[in-house]
Design a protein around this motif. Sequence first.
Motif, PDB file in Angstrom:
ATOM      1  N   PRO A 144       0.609  -1.333   0.050  1.00 37.47           N
ATOM      2  CA  PRO A 144       0.015   0.041  -0.048  1.00 37.47           C
ATOM      3  C   PRO A 144       0.763   1.382   0.142  1.00 37.47           C
ATOM      4  O   PRO A 144       0.658   2.327  -0.774  1.00 37.47           O
ATOM      5  N   TRP A 145       1.891   1.363   1.035  1.00 35.76           N
ATOM      6  CA  TRP A 145       2.798   2.464   0.833  1.00 35.76           C
ATOM      7  C   TRP A 145       3.633   2.701  -0.620  1.00 35.76           C
ATOM      8  O   TRP A 145       3.686   3.874  -1.010  1.00 35.76           O
ATOM      9  N   LEU A 146       4.171   1.578  -0.953  1.00 34.19           N
ATOM     10  CA  LEU A 146       4.641   1.565  -2.225  1.00 34.19           C
ATOM     11  C   LEU A 146       3.886   2.285  -3.659  1.00 34.19           C
ATOM     12  O   LEU A 146       4.218   2.775  -4.398  1.00 34.19           O
ATOM     13  N   ILE A 147       2.595   1.435  -3.462  1.00 35.31           N
ATOM     14  CA  ILE A 147       1.566   2.046  -4.517  1.00 35.31           C
ATOM     15  C   ILE A 147       1.249   3.521  -4.077  1.00 35.31           C
ATOM     16  O   ILE A 147       1.165   4.286  -5.315  1.00 35.31           O
ATOM     17  N   GLY A 148       1.133   3.964  -2.967  1.00 36.25           N
ATOM     18  CA  GLY A 148       0.981   5.249  -2.721  1.00 36.25           C
ATOM     19  C   GLY A 148       2.103   6.229  -3.052  1.00 36.25           C
ATOM     20  O   GLY A 148       1.881   7.383  -3.689  1.00 36.25           O
ATOM     21  N   LEU A 149       3.055   5.673  -2.952  1.00 42.90           N
ATOM     22  CA  LEU A 149       4.402   6.495  -3.245  1.00 42.90           C
ATOM     23  C   LEU A 149       4.405   6.692  -4.752  1.00 42.90           C
ATOM     24  O   LEU A 149       4.616   7.748  -5.192  1.00 42.90           O
ATOM     25  N   MET A 150       4.300   5.591  -5.540  1.00 45.44           N
ATOM     26  CA  MET A 150       4.285   5.694  -6.971  1.00 45.44           C
ATOM     27  C   MET A 150       2.966   6.506  -7.655  1.00 45.44           C
ATOM     28  O   MET A 150       3.500   7.429  -8.369  1.00 45.44           O
ATOM     29  N   ALA A 151       2.087   6.211  -7.168  1.00 45.43           N
ATOM     30  CA  ALA A 151       0.598   6.944  -7.697  1.00 45.43           C
ATOM     31  C   ALA A 151       0.405   8.341  -7.287  1.00 45.43           C
ATOM     32  O   ALA A 151       0.120   9.143  -8.086  1.00 45.43           O
ATOM     33  N   ILE A 152       0.960   8.658  -5.895  1.00 45.56           N
ATOM     34  CA  ILE A 152       0.513  10.098  -5.299  1.00 45.56           C
ATOM     35  C   ILE A 152       1.822  10.948  -5.345  1.00 45.56           C
ATOM     36  O   ILE A 152       1.605  12.117  -5.381  1.00 45.56           O
ATOM     37  N   THR A 153       2.847  10.325  -5.259  1.00 49.13           N
ATOM     38  CA  THR A 153       4.140  11.001  -5.213  1.00 49.13           C
ATOM     39  C   THR A 153       4.996  11.104  -6.404  1.00 49.13           C
ATOM     40  O   THR A 153       5.275  12.009  -7.146  1.00 49.13           O
ATOM     41  N   ALA A 154       5.684  10.012  -6.645  1.00 50.29           N
ATOM     42  CA  ALA A 154       6.554   9.835  -7.982  1.00 50.29           C
ATOM     43  C   ALA A 154       5.920  10.028  -9.151  1.00 50.29           C
ATOM     44  O   ALA A 154       6.593  10.963  -9.992  1.00 50.29           O
ATOM     45  N   MET A 155       4.903   9.380  -9.561  1.00 47.91           N
ATOM     46  CA  MET A 155       4.232   9.861 -10.876  1.00 47.91           C
ATOM     47  C   MET A 155       3.912  11.271 -11.245  1.00 47.91           C
ATOM     48  O   MET A 155       4.308  11.922 -12.214  1.00 47.91           O
TER      49      MET A 155
END
Length: 327
Positions: free
Chosen positions: A43-54
């Motif tokens: 969940p944290w990794l998905i949030g990092l990619m979808a909400i921050t990195a991308m």
Amino acid sequence: MALTTAPDPTRRGSGSVRPPATRRGTGRIRHGEGLAGYVFLSPWLIGLMAITAMPMLLSLYLSFTNYDILTPWSEVEWVGLANYERMFTSDPSWWHSVRVTLSFALIAVPLKLAAALGVALLLNRAWRGVGLFRGLFYLPSLLGGSVALAIVWVNMFNRDGAFNSFLALFGIEGKPWVNDPDWALETLMVLAIWQFGAPMVIFLAGLKQVPTELYEAASVDGAGKLRQFVNVTLPMLSPVIFFNLVLETINGFQGFTAAFVLSNGTGGPVDSTLMYTLNLYITGFTDLEMGYASAMAWVFLIAIALITVLFFSTGRFWVHYSDGEDR
């Protein structure tokens, strides 16, 4: 002749070394634990990619385009470094917002830390009810950058606000502080300084870690309170001061809510409260120049990163740790 038989290696007590156990089971267990760890982190990794990195990567791409929100993606044009060239060469409002933000950070942050340290020294005593006072001083920091607090602050410093009513008790004529270009930014500084509760708590924790033996030794050597503060308290608190300085400087540069509420989202009066983040917001969501706003955001990110690197590179000259190693 007596017959001898070879010991059975499978029997206990035979004196032979048993063959080593297979490691396949252990490897499978470790692999399963690693897989479970990634599942829980997903969940944290998905949030990092979808909400921050991308979004960050998309913003970096937009900073090289003329995207203005209303333009379809198919018509977005690549303009290269034009947005950055415009920022540094032909945008006076950008330079003005930089000056306003620097003035705010250079004045409000040191005064805020000084107030936090001063109150922490006063509350670092075994007085009756000291816990209540600590909570009251920390309370403004719980409100943070809330809109409600900014509205209350604006009303306090209006022409008919509470601050002018207080000055009237001493025969002093007030002024519309939030509508005066010479005082509007200072009003925001006072609000930022007033919220010194968070660094105060950190200073209190640091003061609790200073050994009393150092003060006793300094007192025996004839050092007064001021000399003890300079030669004992400040060096022992230098890691805490460094930590608060970095955090509060970053927070000072990111000031937005109070400036937005005070100026109704315009940076007024006469652009006196045009903080960098507010100027970025106006450029992206009022003027709809999202490509240019993205370029402003990346310059802001790089500037804060450079300031942080500067703090860490110079900290080794004045930050002293209890283990005797300067980092």
